[in-house]
Scaffold this motif. Sequence first.
Motif: not given
Length: 435
Positions: A16, A33-34, A182, A416
């Motif tokens: 991140w 970023h989730g 995840n 992702r």
Amino acid sequence: MYKNLPKKLDNMLHIWSEFNMLSLKYNALNLAHGTPGIDAPPFLIENMVKAVREGNNQYTAVQGHPELREALSKFYSPRFKPAINRDLDPNTEILVTVGASSALNNAIVNLVDHGEEILTFEPFYPNYMSITKLGRGKFRTIPLKTSPTEDGSALNFEYDWDTFEESLGPQTKVVLLTNPHNPTGKCLRKEEIERITELLEEKAPQAYVISDDVYDFLTYDQDYEMFANVGDNWKKTITIYSGGKLMNCTGWKVGFLIAPPDLTREAALMHESSIFNLNVPGQVAIARSLDLLNQPFEGYNSYPEYVRSTFAKSKDDMVDIFMNSGIPFTPTVCEGGYFVLLDASAARSLIPDQFLTPGNYEDDKDTLVIQREFKNKVPLDYAFARWFCINKGITIMPGSSFCIEKEKDMIDNFIRVAICKPESIVQQTRQILSQ
Ligand code: PMP
Ligand code: GLN
């Protein structure tokens, strides 16, 4: 330069750090970023304001605010019924933590002693590895395998049962599951839980299980199955949830763990020594909002149903948009959670050399972006992600950042994409990728 700093994390740079900074610098759309693109529900915000005004602003009980533990017992007891056939004890079986992150920290550091093994499937959420290293444990992974779906249009992730069985033994202290997963979006089926249970009983009956179920409310087209509910699993399992994910308030950092009293107590000792207390008004607000989750919201039967349905649509639309972007991708099947992986191996020829060669890939010698360095070869997914952010204006995550170092070169074909987004962000993605 300081010379004697301990290198407990081997300079491990969490992914991140690079991609959020890169995204900001190039003003790109951040699908790396989730972070949910939906805000917390109004009732939760009202309850937070009230909780602050009422003076819930000082420390509370170390295990978490009593009102929250009571509310959590009421909310989660029905689903633990198959395991314990009674309500969860709010005093001994629930611990409130600083998000699921500190639940993981409390559970792992206290369970794993020097050199003991923690086993998880790969790719994995990177904090599992760093927390294990901090706890001086040994981190071992079993790569998930891919196979084409029946119609050949996508890839499925599957367990490698033989390797799992071979990896279990007296050295196994903890098996760590993520359900839904995840970054793959894979959900555990009942039969898979039964198989893991049997293999554990046979090969590593001493092992504990940590089930990281932060995306429990986000399964698409199938039921959420709980590891703790099969056989005698309850006795050895710590199940972890995130209030931040459940209520779209990830910045509040309120999470919970649910486990039998001995395991909860161990985690609570760690919690007391490291954190002691957390966000008390947030705890009170969540306590008073759990019941409200089940009321109709925006035309849906409940708030979680509204969120699930929004993200399910975003998942389908995002895959469609990426597949029609002119860049060759192969999708993977996402059954739950915030993310979908796309295989980008056929896109290699589109990536300019500057991204595939080790060194500073930006034309900016004064860049403030912390860049993960590679000596011999930049993995394909990193090259793709950097190029995609700077040149296309969309930030995604390289899938191999969810793998251990030596696997990075082997599994470097996935990117992702965060699908935890509302229609407005889906539209923005469509617009950028149709240019
Ligand atoms: N586990 C997984 C699998 C996650 O994706 C996340 C997301 N950050 C966490 C744990 C941490 O959750 P929290 O924000 O509640 O600490
Ligand atoms: N779970 C989120 C993700 O995987 C956020 C993780 C984080 O902020 N460290 O992107």
